[in-house]
Scaffold this active site. Sequence first.
Site, PDB file in Angstrom:
ATOM      1  N   CYS A  55       0.810  -1.222   0.000  1.00 56.22           N
ATOM      2  CA  CYS A  55       0.000   0.000   0.000  1.00 56.22           C
ATOM      3  C   CYS A  55       0.845   1.275   0.000  1.00 56.22           C
ATOM      4  CB  CYS A  55      -0.959  -0.003   1.179  1.00 56.22           C
ATOM      5  SG  CYS A  55      -0.141   0.018   2.800  1.00 56.22           S
ATOM      6  N   HIS A  92      -2.626  11.327  15.728  1.00 53.65           N
ATOM      7  CA  HIS A  92      -3.138  10.504  14.632  1.00 53.65           C
ATOM      8  C   HIS A  92      -2.001   9.638  14.102  1.00 53.65           C
ATOM      9  CE1 HIS A  92      -5.233   9.343  10.973  1.00 53.65           C
ATOM     10  NE2 HIS A  92      -4.144   9.683  10.317  1.00 53.65           N
ATOM     11  N   HIS A  95      -4.680   4.246  10.038  1.00 54.65           N
ATOM     12  CA  HIS A  95      -5.939   3.496  10.081  1.00 54.65           C
ATOM     13  C   HIS A  95      -5.646   2.010  10.214  1.00 54.65           C
ATOM     14  CE1 HIS A  95      -7.255   7.313   8.338  1.00 54.65           C
ATOM     15  NE2 HIS A  95      -8.411   7.027   8.893  1.00 54.65           N
ATOM     16  N   ASP A  99      -7.843  -6.594   6.707  1.00 54.08           N
ATOM     17  CA  ASP A  99      -7.319  -7.386   5.581  1.00 54.08           C
ATOM     18  C   ASP A  99      -5.842  -7.747   5.759  1.00 54.08           C
ATOM     19  OD1 ASP A  99      -6.141  -4.904   5.208  1.00 54.08           O
ATOM     20  OD2 ASP A  99      -6.916  -4.599   3.192  1.00 54.08           O
ATOM     21  N   ARG A 107      -4.478  -4.988   9.506  1.00 50.97           N
ATOM     22  CA  ARG A 107      -3.401  -4.222   8.875  1.00 50.97           C
ATOM     23  C   ARG A 107      -3.446  -2.812   9.437  1.00 50.97           C
ATOM     24  NH1 ARG A 107      -3.675  -0.913   3.993  1.00 50.97           N
ATOM     25  NH2 ARG A 107      -5.710  -1.890   3.626  1.00 50.97           N
ATOM     26  N   CYS A 109      -2.142   0.504   9.072  1.00 53.57           N
ATOM     27  CA  CYS A 109      -1.524   1.297   8.002  1.00 53.57           C
ATOM     28  C   CYS A 109      -1.160   2.649   8.620  1.00 53.57           C
ATOM     29  CB  CYS A 109      -2.547   1.431   6.881  1.00 53.57           C
ATOM     30  SG  CYS A 109      -1.921   2.148   5.386  1.00 53.57           S
TER      31      CYS A 109
END
Length: 121
Positions: A55, A92, A95, A99, A107, A109
């Site tokens: 990704c 922050h 996310h 999957d 995951r 990310c």
Amino acid sequence: MEGAARPDAVRGRASCRHERPFSGKYWDHWDDGQYKCVGCGTPLFKSDTKFDAGCGWPSYYEPVNSEVVERIVDKTHGMVRVEVRCNNCGSHLGHVFPDGPEPTGERFCINSAAIDFSPGK
């Protein structure tokens, strides 16, 4: 200057914006160690939980423990996903998606701008 937040990290904490895929410092980083919150230094992820999700962001299948990240439903950008924040300082991080690989199927990310790396096992 040691202890000062990186400019990209300050922008990431303040705006919850995301870096472009394949552009962050840690997306293709495979050294042994820990990834810590850039805002407060809390250990978040171990290098042995990092995997290549394709990704363009650093991806991990689990945090160091279930209490270091806060999960918040994010309904921005016309989609529903789960934002993760540092449970200590509220920064922050990125996310989490359902999957990922075993053993968790998740995951995480994470934006490189939200983390720092400490080498070692």
